[in-house]
Design a protein around this motif. Sequence first.
Motif, PDB file in Angstrom:
ATOM      1  N   HIS A 166      46.018  39.663  39.313  1.00 29.29           N
ATOM      2  CA  HIS A 166      44.869  38.760  39.174  1.00 29.29           C
ATOM      3  C   HIS A 166      43.579  39.559  38.996  1.00 29.29           C
ATOM      4  O   HIS A 166      42.720  39.202  38.171  1.00 29.29           O
ATOM      5  N   GLN A 167      43.432  40.636  39.745  1.00 24.55           N
ATOM      6  CA  GLN A 167      42.237  41.466  39.630  1.00 24.55           C
ATOM      7  C   GLN A 167      42.168  42.149  38.263  1.00 24.55           C
ATOM      8  O   GLN A 167      41.094  42.240  37.657  1.00 24.55           O
ATOM      9  N   LEU A 168      43.299  42.619  37.781  1.00 25.97           N
ATOM     10  CA  LEU A 168      43.319  43.259  36.465  1.00 25.97           C
ATOM     11  C   LEU A 168      43.010  42.248  35.363  1.00 25.97           C
ATOM     12  O   LEU A 168      42.283  42.563  34.410  1.00 25.97           O
ATOM     13  N   LEU A 169      43.552  41.046  35.471  1.00 24.71           N
ATOM     14  CA  LEU A 169      43.252  40.000  34.489  1.00 24.71           C
ATOM     15  C   LEU A 169      41.760  39.703  34.454  1.00 24.71           C
ATOM     16  O   LEU A 169      41.172  39.552  33.378  1.00 24.71           O
ATOM     17  N   ALA A 170      41.153  39.626  35.636  1.00 26.20           N
ATOM     18  CA  ALA A 170      39.719  39.340  35.696  1.00 26.20           C
ATOM     19  C   ALA A 170      38.920  40.475  35.059  1.00 26.20           C
ATOM     20  O   ALA A 170      37.959  40.230  34.312  1.00 26.20           O
ATOM     21  N   GLU A 171      39.321  41.715  35.322  1.00 26.19           N
ATOM     22  CA  GLU A 171      38.595  42.853  34.757  1.00 26.19           C
ATOM     23  C   GLU A 171      38.742  42.913  33.244  1.00 26.19           C
ATOM     24  O   GLU A 171      37.791  43.236  32.524  1.00 26.19           O
ATOM     25  N   LEU A 172      39.935  42.597  32.757  1.00 28.21           N
ATOM     26  CA  LEU A 172      40.178  42.636  31.315  1.00 28.21           C
ATOM     27  C   LEU A 172      39.730  41.358  30.611  1.00 28.21           C
ATOM     28  O   LEU A 172      39.744  41.300  29.373  1.00 28.21           O
ATOM     29  N   MET A 173      39.393  40.328  31.404  1.00 27.85           N
ATOM     30  CA  MET A 173      38.959  39.025  30.875  1.00 27.85           C
ATOM     31  C   MET A 173      40.034  38.413  29.984  1.00 27.85           C
ATOM     32  O   MET A 173      39.779  37.965  28.862  1.00 27.85           O
TER      33      MET A 173
END
Length: 217
Positions: free
Chosen positions: A148-155
């Motif tokens: 979830h954190q990686l998805l948010a960072e990569l948008m």
Amino acid sequence: MARYAAVLFDWDGTVMDSTYSIASSIQLASADLQLPVPSIQQASWVIGLSLESALYRAVPDLTAEQMPLFLERYRHHFMLRDPHIKLFDGILPFMGELRGHQIALGVATGKSRQGLDRVLEQVNLSTFFDATRCADETRSKPDPEMLHQLLAELMLDPEQVLMVGDTTHDIHMASNAGMDSVAVTYGAHDPQTLAKAEPTVMVDNVAQMRDWVLTRI
């Protein structure tokens, strides 16, 4: 057919051929503390989890009081092997091809931040990945918070991203995040164990992974 905008890789046993070094270091540390020594299979099963969680599962007799010394002995044995650990054949050219297609690359690993940064520096990949998360920065696999954190960072949305890993912890984490997954059979978990986690696809080597992924970007 899914079209992916990013590929996230587990590290140990997926990108780097470190499974045996990790498992044998757990065995040797157990022997140092005169604890029951797990089999290679038992020690390998926990790879990908945060280190302390992994050790409590691999060495059930290990106590909280013994943990600091166990960690010291584990790291001692692992660092002796570390200079000889290599990336899997073909993995770096494959990731280079993905970058050439403007695919974002990330790492979702059970390593600590210190451990990942050290190995990325060692293999000259410190600036190669767009986003990375480690087990000491978030919840341990198979909890999806790391993804979830990686998805948010990569948008990006889950359906735009592919997770690649060698353990059921990776595959379950991807599933929990609503993400497709590639299970590689050359790492810590055997094909029968991986199949039970129901990955999107299973591959036996980097060449098979490359062929499958490049038709879906």
